[in-house]
Motif scaffolding. Structure first.
Motif, PDB file in Angstrom:
ATOM      1  N   ALA A 135      46.280  40.232  38.050  1.00 44.75           N
ATOM      2  CA  ALA A 135      45.179  39.876  37.140  1.00 44.75           C
ATOM      3  C   ALA A 135      43.839  40.030  37.848  1.00 44.75           C
ATOM      4  CB  ALA A 135      45.364  38.442  36.633  1.00 44.75           C
ATOM      5  N   ALA A 136      43.771  39.535  39.088  1.00 40.26           N
ATOM      6  CA  ALA A 136      42.539  39.668  39.871  1.00 40.26           C
ATOM      7  C   ALA A 136      42.210  41.140  40.099  1.00 40.26           C
ATOM      8  CB  ALA A 136      42.684  38.933  41.209  1.00 40.26           C
ATOM      9  N   ALA A 137      43.230  41.934  40.400  1.00 38.41           N
ATOM     10  CA  ALA A 137      43.020  43.363  40.671  1.00 38.41           C
ATOM     11  C   ALA A 137      42.443  44.077  39.455  1.00 38.41           C
ATOM     12  CB  ALA A 137      44.340  44.013  41.090  1.00 38.41           C
ATOM     13  N   ALA A 138      42.992  43.805  38.275  1.00 37.94           N
ATOM     14  CA  ALA A 138      42.514  44.486  37.072  1.00 37.94           C
ATOM     15  C   ALA A 138      41.037  44.196  36.828  1.00 37.94           C
ATOM     16  CB  ALA A 138      43.358  44.058  35.871  1.00 37.94           C
ATOM     17  N   LEU A 139      40.644  42.931  36.965  1.00 37.42           N
ATOM     18  CA  LEU A 139      39.241  42.568  36.738  1.00 37.42           C
ATOM     19  C   LEU A 139      38.334  43.081  37.851  1.00 37.42           C
ATOM     20  CD1 LEU A 139      39.926  38.984  35.426  1.00 37.42           C
ATOM     21  CD2 LEU A 139      38.860  40.832  34.114  1.00 37.42           C
ATOM     22  N   LEU A 140      38.810  43.018  39.098  1.00 35.79           N
ATOM     23  CA  LEU A 140      38.009  43.495  40.220  1.00 35.79           C
ATOM     24  C   LEU A 140      37.798  45.003  40.145  1.00 35.79           C
ATOM     25  CD1 LEU A 140      36.544  43.089  42.914  1.00 35.79           C
ATOM     26  CD2 LEU A 140      38.781  43.286  44.050  1.00 35.79           C
ATOM     27  N   VAL A 141      38.852  45.743  39.877  1.00 34.00           N
ATOM     28  CA  VAL A 141      38.737  47.210  39.795  1.00 34.00           C
ATOM     29  C   VAL A 141      37.760  47.597  38.686  1.00 34.00           C
ATOM     30  CG1 VAL A 141      40.007  49.305  39.155  1.00 34.00           C
ATOM     31  CG2 VAL A 141      40.961  47.739  40.859  1.00 34.00           C
ATOM     32  N   ARG A 142      37.810  46.895  37.576  1.00 37.81           N
ATOM     33  CA  ARG A 142      36.877  47.183  36.482  1.00 37.81           C
ATOM     34  C   ARG A 142      35.426  46.947  36.933  1.00 37.81           C
ATOM     35  NH1 ARG A 142      35.462  44.011  31.515  1.00 37.81           N
ATOM     36  NH2 ARG A 142      34.781  45.570  30.022  1.00 37.81           N
ATOM     37  N   ALA A 143      35.190  45.847  37.658  1.00 36.30           N
ATOM     38  CA  ALA A 143      33.838  45.566  38.158  1.00 36.30           C
ATOM     39  C   ALA A 143      33.433  46.578  39.226  1.00 36.30           C
ATOM     40  CB  ALA A 143      33.767  44.141  38.702  1.00 36.30           C
ATOM     41  N   GLN A 144      34.380  47.005  40.062  1.00 37.52           N
ATOM     42  CA  GLN A 144      34.078  48.014  41.086  1.00 37.52           C
ATOM     43  C   GLN A 144      33.708  49.343  40.434  1.00 37.52           C
ATOM     44  OE1 GLN A 144      37.772  47.509  43.264  1.00 37.52           O
ATOM     45  NE2 GLN A 144      36.713  46.528  44.987  1.00 37.52           N
ATOM     46  N   ARG A 145      34.453  49.725  39.396  1.00 40.25           N
ATOM     47  CA  ARG A 145      34.164  50.992  38.708  1.00 40.25           C
ATOM     48  C   ARG A 145      32.804  50.969  38.017  1.00 40.25           C
ATOM     49  NH1 ARG A 145      40.206  51.886  36.347  1.00 40.25           N
ATOM     50  NH2 ARG A 145      41.067  52.816  38.245  1.00 40.25           N
ATOM     51  N   SER A 146      32.384  49.785  37.592  1.00 41.84           N
ATOM     52  CA  SER A 146      31.076  49.688  36.941  1.00 41.84           C
ATOM     53  C   SER A 146      29.947  49.614  37.964  1.00 41.84           C
ATOM     54  CB  SER A 146      31.020  48.467  36.022  1.00 41.84           C
ATOM     55  OG  SER A 146      30.897  47.283  36.782  1.00 41.84           O
ATOM     56  N   GLY A 147      30.321  49.479  39.247  1.00 44.85           N
ATOM     57  CA  GLY A 147      29.321  49.439  40.314  1.00 44.85           C
ATOM     58  C   GLY A 147      28.757  48.061  40.598  1.00 44.85           C
ATOM     59  N   THR A 148      29.322  47.012  39.994  1.00 46.65           N
ATOM     60  CA  THR A 148      28.776  45.668  40.210  1.00 46.65           C
ATOM     61  C   THR A 148      29.493  44.889  41.308  1.00 46.65           C
ATOM     62  OG1 THR A 148      30.155  44.728  38.469  1.00 46.65           O
ATOM     63  CG2 THR A 148      27.950  45.494  37.834  1.00 46.65           C
ATOM     64  N   ALA A 149      30.654  45.346  41.723  1.00 42.33           N
ATOM     65  CA  ALA A 149      31.382  44.667  42.807  1.00 42.33           C
ATOM     66  C   ALA A 149      31.554  45.639  43.966  1.00 42.33           C
ATOM     67  CB  ALA A 149      32.748  44.183  42.322  1.00 42.33           C
ATOM     68  N   ARG A 150      31.480  45.101  45.162  1.00 42.03           N
ATOM     69  CA  ARG A 150      31.590  45.969  46.335  1.00 42.03           C
ATOM     70  C   ARG A 150      32.959  46.641  46.367  1.00 42.03           C
ATOM     71  NH1 ARG A 150      30.505  42.132  51.269  1.00 42.03           N
ATOM     72  NH2 ARG A 150      31.453  43.812  52.452  1.00 42.03           N
ATOM     73  N   GLY A 151      32.945  47.887  46.788  1.00 42.05           N
ATOM     74  CA  GLY A 151      34.151  48.705  46.757  1.00 42.05           C
ATOM     75  C   GLY A 151      35.146  48.424  47.855  1.00 42.05           C
ATOM     76  N   ASP A 152      34.726  47.733  48.911  1.00 35.89           N
ATOM     77  CA  ASP A 152      35.633  47.489  50.029  1.00 35.89           C
ATOM     78  C   ASP A 152      36.378  46.156  49.907  1.00 35.89           C
ATOM     79  OD1 ASP A 152      33.408  45.882  50.406  1.00 35.89           O
ATOM     80  OD2 ASP A 152      33.375  46.126  52.581  1.00 35.89           O
ATOM     81  N   LEU A 153      36.282  45.508  48.776  1.00 40.02           N
ATOM     82  CA  LEU A 153      36.947  44.219  48.568  1.00 40.02           C
ATOM     83  C   LEU A 153      38.323  44.443  47.963  1.00 40.02           C
ATOM     84  CD1 LEU A 153      36.677  41.120  48.658  1.00 40.02           C
ATOM     85  CD2 LEU A 153      35.661  41.250  46.384  1.00 40.02           C
ATOM     86  N   ALA A 154      39.353  43.863  48.568  1.00 41.84           N
ATOM     87  CA  ALA A 154      40.729  43.973  48.068  1.00 41.84           C
ATOM     88  C   ALA A 154      41.050  42.759  47.193  1.00 41.84           C
ATOM     89  CB  ALA A 154      41.705  44.045  49.238  1.00 41.84           C
ATOM     90  N   PRO A 155      41.869  42.943  46.170  1.00 41.58           N
ATOM     91  CA  PRO A 155      42.231  41.817  45.297  1.00 41.58           C
ATOM     92  C   PRO A 155      42.838  40.645  46.055  1.00 41.58           C
ATOM     93  CG  PRO A 155      42.945  43.883  44.328  1.00 41.58           C
ATOM     94  CD  PRO A 155      42.446  44.201  45.702  1.00 41.58           C
ATOM     95  N   ASP A 156      43.691  40.919  47.028  1.00 33.08           N
ATOM     96  CA  ASP A 156      44.315  39.833  47.784  1.00 33.08           C
ATOM     97  C   ASP A 156      43.270  39.034  48.560  1.00 33.08           C
ATOM     98  OD1 ASP A 156      46.693  38.376  48.695  1.00 33.08           O
ATOM     99  OD2 ASP A 156      46.190  39.215  50.656  1.00 33.08           O
ATOM    100  N   ASP A 157      42.240  39.718  49.081  1.00 34.21           N
ATOM    101  CA  ASP A 157      41.162  39.009  49.776  1.00 34.21           C
ATOM    102  C   ASP A 157      40.457  38.048  48.822  1.00 34.21           C
ATOM    103  OD1 ASP A 157      41.720  40.501  52.032  1.00 34.21           O
ATOM    104  OD2 ASP A 157      40.126  41.961  51.656  1.00 34.21           O
ATOM    105  N   LEU A 158      40.217  38.510  47.611  1.00 36.78           N
ATOM    106  CA  LEU A 158      39.545  37.690  46.611  1.00 36.78           C
ATOM    107  C   LEU A 158      40.393  36.471  46.245  1.00 36.78           C
ATOM    108  CD1 LEU A 158      36.938  37.717  44.996  1.00 36.78           C
ATOM    109  CD2 LEU A 158      38.097  39.093  43.270  1.00 36.78           C
ATOM    110  N   VAL A 159      41.689  36.683  46.028  1.00 37.52           N
ATOM    111  CA  VAL A 159      42.600  35.575  45.705  1.00 37.52           C
ATOM    112  C   VAL A 159      42.632  34.564  46.849  1.00 37.52           C
ATOM    113  CG1 VAL A 159      45.046  34.978  45.348  1.00 37.52           C
ATOM    114  CG2 VAL A 159      44.014  36.888  44.073  1.00 37.52           C
ATOM    115  N   GLN A 160      42.747  35.048  48.086  1.00 38.24           N
ATOM    116  CA  GLN A 160      42.800  34.140  49.236  1.00 38.24           C
ATOM    117  C   GLN A 160      41.496  33.366  49.399  1.00 38.24           C
ATOM    118  OE1 GLN A 160      45.487  33.340  50.903  1.00 38.24           O
ATOM    119  NE2 GLN A 160      46.611  34.764  49.601  1.00 38.24           N
TER     120      GLN A 160
END
Length: 196
Positions: A135-160
């Motif tokens: 779930a985190a990955a789907a939302l993060l990837v969408r934000a990364q593709r839109s250019g609003t979230a940094r591209g080097d962030l992994a979903p697991d890092d965000l969850v942790q």
């Protein structure tokens, strides 16, 4: 003699009643575990659900299976929220809203998950963690593709990161601190990565 296949029987209503009993038990357990923690009275749960202890134990042979059912129900709700947010206008706001919901989930449910992992880790399994990370990955990837979230962030890092905030603020007196820490983390999610 009426053929067996054409005889009306009480099987369908009983299955429906059993399903309703199970749902009522999970609803009652969710409320009682929130109020009293994972060691809450199972009799209290049965009483709130309007069923006898025998019905509770037919559906959930032990405390761990009931804890797992409540936790899975909460994870279903959290992941359903993520799915709905995938169609939101702003990927950035959708990610932030879901992370706030996940932080609340992690803070409320850490006792349930911890109890399961300590007592019977196989009851919970890795499916719950995987669903949250997906779930985190789907939302993060969408934000990364839109250019609003940094591209080097992994979903697991965000969850942790969110789980870390939940664990660090278990016994804080300042009720606003978890939210403030998450806002700092969100600033980092949207910041450009620092040069190496």
């Amino acid at each position: 003699m009426t053929p067996a296949h054409s005889r009306p029987g009480p099987e369908a209503p009983r299955r429906s009643d059993a399903r309703r009993n199970r749902e009522r038990l999970v609803d009652a357990a969710r409320a009682v575990f929130t109020e009293s923690g994972p060691e809450a009275s199972l009799n209290e749960i049965a009483q709130r659900a309007g069923v006898g202890p025998g019905t509770l134990y037919r559906n959930f042979p032990n405390r761990q299976t009931l804890l797992a059912a409540v936790l899975r129900d909460r994870i279903d709700t959290l992941c359903g929220h993520a799915e709905r947010l995938l169609t939101a206008d702003s990927p950035d706001r959708a990610l932030a809203e879901w992370l706030r919901a996940f932080l609340e989930h992690a803070r409320v449910n850490q006792g349930l998950g911890g109890s399961l992992l300590l007592d019977e880790p196989e009851t919970l399994g890795l499916d719950c963690h995987r669903r949250i990370e997906d779930a985190a990955a789907a939302l993060l990837v969408r934000a990364q593709r839109s250019g609003t979230a940094r591209g080097d962030l992994a979903p697991d890092d965000l969850v942790q990161l969110v789980v870390g905030i939940a664990l660090a603020t278990v016994r804080v007196e300042d009720a606003a601190q978890p939210g403030r820490l998450l806002e700092l983390a969100l600033d980092a999610v949207h910041a450009a990565p620092r040069p190496a």
